[in-house]
Structure formats: structure tokens, C-alpha cells
Design a protein around this motif. Structure first.
Motif, PDB file in Angstrom:
ATOM      1  N   HIS A  14      61.388   0.404 -76.730  1.00 25.60           N
ATOM      2  CA  HIS A  14      60.543   0.484 -75.570  1.00 25.60           C
ATOM      3  C   HIS A  14      60.985  -0.428 -74.580  1.00 25.60           C
ATOM      4  N   VAL A  15      61.069  -0.085 -73.339  1.00 26.38           N
ATOM      5  CA  VAL A  15      61.566  -1.025 -72.190  1.00 26.38           C
ATOM      6  C   VAL A  15      60.046  -1.489 -71.595  1.00 26.38           C
ATOM      7  N   THR A  16      59.295  -0.633 -71.038  1.00 32.29           N
ATOM      8  CA  THR A  16      58.222  -1.050 -70.329  1.00 32.29           C
ATOM      9  C   THR A  16      57.516   0.433 -69.860  1.00 32.29           C
ATOM     10  N   GLY A  17      56.089   0.162 -70.086  1.00 32.38           N
ATOM     11  CA  GLY A  17      55.667   1.691 -69.440  1.00 32.38           C
ATOM     12  C   GLY A  17      56.098   2.919 -70.105  1.00 32.38           C
ATOM     13  N   ASN A  18      56.698   3.853 -69.305  1.00 34.21           N
ATOM     14  CA  ASN A  18      57.112   4.980 -69.958  1.00 34.21           C
ATOM     15  C   ASN A  18      58.929   5.106 -69.979  1.00 34.21           C
ATOM     16  N   THR A  19      59.387   3.896 -69.892  1.00 35.77           N
ATOM     17  CA  THR A  19      60.655   3.670 -70.009  1.00 35.77           C
ATOM     18  C   THR A  19      61.222   3.258 -71.423  1.00 35.77           C
ATOM     19  N   TYR A  20      62.350   3.843 -72.004  1.00 37.98           N
ATOM     20  CA  TYR A  20      62.944   3.846 -73.230  1.00 37.98           C
ATOM     21  C   TYR A  20      64.325   3.653 -73.106  1.00 37.98           C
ATOM     22  N   ASP A  49      67.955   8.333 -66.884  1.00 40.06           N
ATOM     23  CA  ASP A  49      67.694   7.462 -65.595  1.00 40.06           C
ATOM     24  C   ASP A  49      69.150   6.499 -65.364  1.00 40.06           C
ATOM     25  N   LYS A  50      69.656   5.903 -66.404  1.00 33.08           N
ATOM     26  CA  LYS A  50      71.016   5.612 -66.266  1.00 33.08           C
ATOM     27  C   LYS A  50      71.671   5.689 -67.721  1.00 33.08           C
ATOM     28  N   ILE A  51      73.114   5.675 -67.736  1.00 29.77           N
ATOM     29  CA  ILE A  51      74.022   5.757 -68.638  1.00 29.77           C
ATOM     30  C   ILE A  51      75.102   4.867 -68.531  1.00 29.77           C
ATOM     31  N   HIS A  52      74.938   4.015 -69.610  1.00 32.33           N
ATOM     32  CA  HIS A  52      75.808   2.561 -69.498  1.00 32.33           C
ATOM     33  C   HIS A  52      76.810   2.918 -70.804  1.00 32.33           C
ATOM     34  N   HIS A  53      78.083   2.975 -70.475  1.00 30.92           N
ATOM     35  CA  HIS A  53      79.012   3.085 -71.360  1.00 30.92           C
ATOM     36  C   HIS A  53      79.704   1.836 -71.819  1.00 30.92           C
ATOM     37  N   HIS A  54      79.348   1.423 -72.749  1.00 27.51           N
ATOM     38  CA  HIS A  54      79.572  -0.215 -73.242  1.00 27.51           C
ATOM     39  C   HIS A  54      80.606  -0.389 -74.121  1.00 27.51           C
ATOM     40  N   GLU A  55      81.068   0.570 -75.133  1.00 30.49           N
ATOM     41  CA  GLU A  55      81.927   0.540 -75.841  1.00 30.49           C
ATOM     42  C   GLU A  55      83.068   1.900 -75.802  1.00 30.49           C
ATOM     43  N   TYR A  56      84.382   1.407 -75.651  1.00 28.49           N
ATOM     44  CA  TYR A  56      85.203   2.512 -75.346  1.00 28.49           C
ATOM     45  C   TYR A  56      86.269   3.140 -76.608  1.00 28.49           C
ATOM     46  N   PHE A  84      80.115  -6.119 -84.623  1.00 28.17           N
ATOM     47  CA  PHE A  84      79.765  -6.828 -83.037  1.00 28.17           C
ATOM     48  C   PHE A  84      78.333  -6.957 -83.054  1.00 28.17           C
ATOM     49  N   ILE A  85      78.135  -7.853 -81.937  1.00 22.36           N
ATOM     50  CA  ILE A  85      76.677  -8.034 -81.543  1.00 22.36           C
ATOM     51  C   ILE A  85      76.819  -8.348 -79.966  1.00 22.36           C
ATOM     52  N   LYS A  86      76.109  -7.551 -79.182  1.00 24.36           N
ATOM     53  CA  LYS A  86      75.865  -7.908 -77.835  1.00 24.36           C
ATOM     54  C   LYS A  86      74.581  -7.861 -77.288  1.00 24.36           C
ATOM     55  N   THR A  87      74.525  -8.536 -76.154  1.00 21.60           N
ATOM     56  CA  THR A  87      73.253  -8.687 -75.536  1.00 21.60           C
ATOM     57  C   THR A  87      73.448  -7.914 -74.225  1.00 21.60           C
ATOM     58  N   PHE A  88      72.124  -7.278 -73.610  1.00 18.47           N
ATOM     59  CA  PHE A  88      72.101  -6.724 -72.429  1.00 18.47           C
ATOM     60  C   PHE A  88      70.996  -6.930 -71.691  1.00 18.47           C
ATOM     61  N   SER A  89      71.087  -6.948 -70.229  1.00 16.65           N
ATOM     62  CA  SER A  89      70.012  -6.935 -69.442  1.00 16.65           C
ATOM     63  C   SER A  89      69.719  -5.423 -68.896  1.00 16.65           C
ATOM     64  N   ILE A  90      68.418  -5.102 -69.138  1.00  9.84           N
ATOM     65  CA  ILE A  90      67.990  -3.860 -68.784  1.00  9.84           C
ATOM     66  C   ILE A  90      66.537  -4.161 -67.489  1.00  9.84           C
ATOM     67  N   SER A  91      66.807  -3.455 -66.372  1.00  8.06           N
ATOM     68  CA  SER A  91      65.773  -3.827 -65.732  1.00  8.06           C
ATOM     69  C   SER A  91      64.346  -2.923 -66.003  1.00  8.06           C
ATOM     70  N   SER A  92      63.213  -3.317 -65.741  1.00 11.80           N
ATOM     71  CA  SER A  92      61.953  -2.576 -66.046  1.00 11.80           C
ATOM     72  C   SER A  92      62.133  -1.260 -65.718  1.00 11.80           C
ATOM     73  N   ASP A  93      62.633  -0.861 -64.658  1.00 11.47           N
ATOM     74  CA  ASP A  93      62.625   0.860 -64.306  1.00 11.47           C
ATOM     75  C   ASP A  93      63.710   1.520 -65.086  1.00 11.47           C
ATOM     76  N   GLY A  94      64.545   0.714 -66.000  1.00 10.67           N
ATOM     77  CA  GLY A  94      65.624   1.492 -66.456  1.00 10.67           C
ATOM     78  C   GLY A  94      66.823   1.872 -65.706  1.00 10.67           C
ATOM     79  N   ASN A  95      67.074   1.570 -64.585  1.00  6.49           N
ATOM     80  CA  ASN A  95      68.066   1.722 -63.632  1.00  6.49           C
ATOM     81  C   ASN A  95      69.352   1.007 -63.406  1.00  6.49           C
ATOM     82  N   THR A  96      69.038  -0.166 -64.219  1.00  5.45           N
ATOM     83  CA  THR A  96      70.184  -1.090 -64.073  1.00  5.45           C
ATOM     84  C   THR A  96      70.272  -1.745 -65.719  1.00  5.45           C
TER      85      THR A  96
END
Length: 167
Positions: A14-20, A49-56, A84-96
Motif C-alpha cells: 500500500h502506498v497511500t490512500g487508494n494507491t498501491y 499509473d506508472k510502470i517502472h522496468h527495473h530488471e531486464y 538481489f535487494i533494491k530500494t525504490f522511492s515512490i511518490s504518494s500519487d504513484g506517478n514517480t
């Protein structure tokens, strides 16, 4: 999801509100972080909202946790079946979505991964390693996700350590 077919090895936070956010693998085994908004009236999920391709190269056995308001930690089996272990930053609206740090925690095998947050900067990971033996590793990750440090590893089962689920 990505045009590559169905999502496999999914783990949702769960990111926040209605964003996952979902950590997922495609039919082609690429790794993705995908954010969605859920309609609070009828529960419908629309387009991502956003698709991030993190592993090719390869990604499976995702275990995804929320560290703080905009930092997320993902453990997964990657290239050459390594861990592997990674960290990500995700904006509260899920767009970044931005990858912050990455660590290869096991250079032999990592399967059936389960990751939990123990306190503000300590993470515990259970997985099946070489010969499917059971391993538990601990990591220190600051709340901003800027670094990942492996602290210790214990081989707790020399027979089978599959299908892990930490709580």
C-alpha cells in the motif's frame, strides 16, 4: 501490465490512500514496479499509473515491503538465480518511481524469498539458497533507502529451506 503478458511472482504494498504498488515479473522474466489506483467507490482497478522496468535480465520470487512514506524495499531472485535487494522511492500519487540502491546479497542461489522490516532500519530475509538449504540474512537500510548493508547470514536448515514466510 507491460505488453509482455501476465504478471508473475507478484508482491503488493500500500502506498497511500487508494494507491498501491506491485513488484511483478513478466512472461519474459523482466522485473517491474507498477503502481495502480483503486476506485474507492466500486473497487475497480484501472490502467497502471506508472510502470517502472527495473530488471531486464531476470526477476522472480519478489518480496516487497514499505519502509516509510516514500521508500520501498524489494528482494528478488535475479540474474543467474542470484539474490538481489533494491530500494525504490515512490511518490504518494504513484506517478514517480525511482531506483535508489541495489545489493547482490547471494551470488549462488536465492529462491522462495520472504522479506520483513524488523525496525526502522533493520530487515530480515529468509530464502532457499544453494541446494535449497534455508538461509536467513539481515540488512541495515536507512529510512531514505540510500544504502543497503548486509549484516549477517545464518544457514538455519541444511536439508530444505523452501516456501518461506516471515512474520
Amino acid at each position: 501490465q507491460d505488453g509482455g503478458g501476465r504478471g508473475l511472482y507478484n508482491s503488493i504494498v500500500h502506498v497511500t490512500g487508494n494507491t498501491y504498488a506491485i513488484a511483478s515479473s513478466s512472461n519474459y522474466s523482466d522485473g517491474y514496479i507498477i503502481t495502480y489506483s483503486v476506485n474507492t467507490t466500486n473497487g475497480n482497478v484501472g490502467n497502471p499509473d506508472k510502470i517502472h522496468h527495473h530488471e531486464y535480465s531476470y526477476s522472480s520470487d519478489n518480496s516487497f515491503v514499505k519502509a516509510d512514506s516514500d521508500t520501498y524495499v524489494l528482494a528478488y531472485r535475479g540474474k543467474d538465480q542470484d539474490g538481489f535487494i533494491k530500494t525504490f522511492s515512490i511518490s504518494s500519487d504513484g506517478n514517480t518511481i525511482a531506483e535508489v540502491a541495489k545489493l547482490e546479497f547471494d551470488t549462488n542461489d536465492a529462491d522462495h524469498i520472504s522479506l520483513v522490516q524488523a525496525d526502522s532500519n533493520t530487515y530480515i530475509l529468509a530464502y532457499a539458497g544453494v541446494d535449497f538449504d534455508g538461509y536467513i540474512s539481515t540488512f541495515t537500510i536507512p529510512s531514505d533507502g540510500s544504502s543497503i548493508t548486509k549484516v549477517a547470514t545464518l544457514e538455519h536448515d541444511t536439508q530444505k529451506g523452501e516456501f518461506n514466510s516471515l512474520i
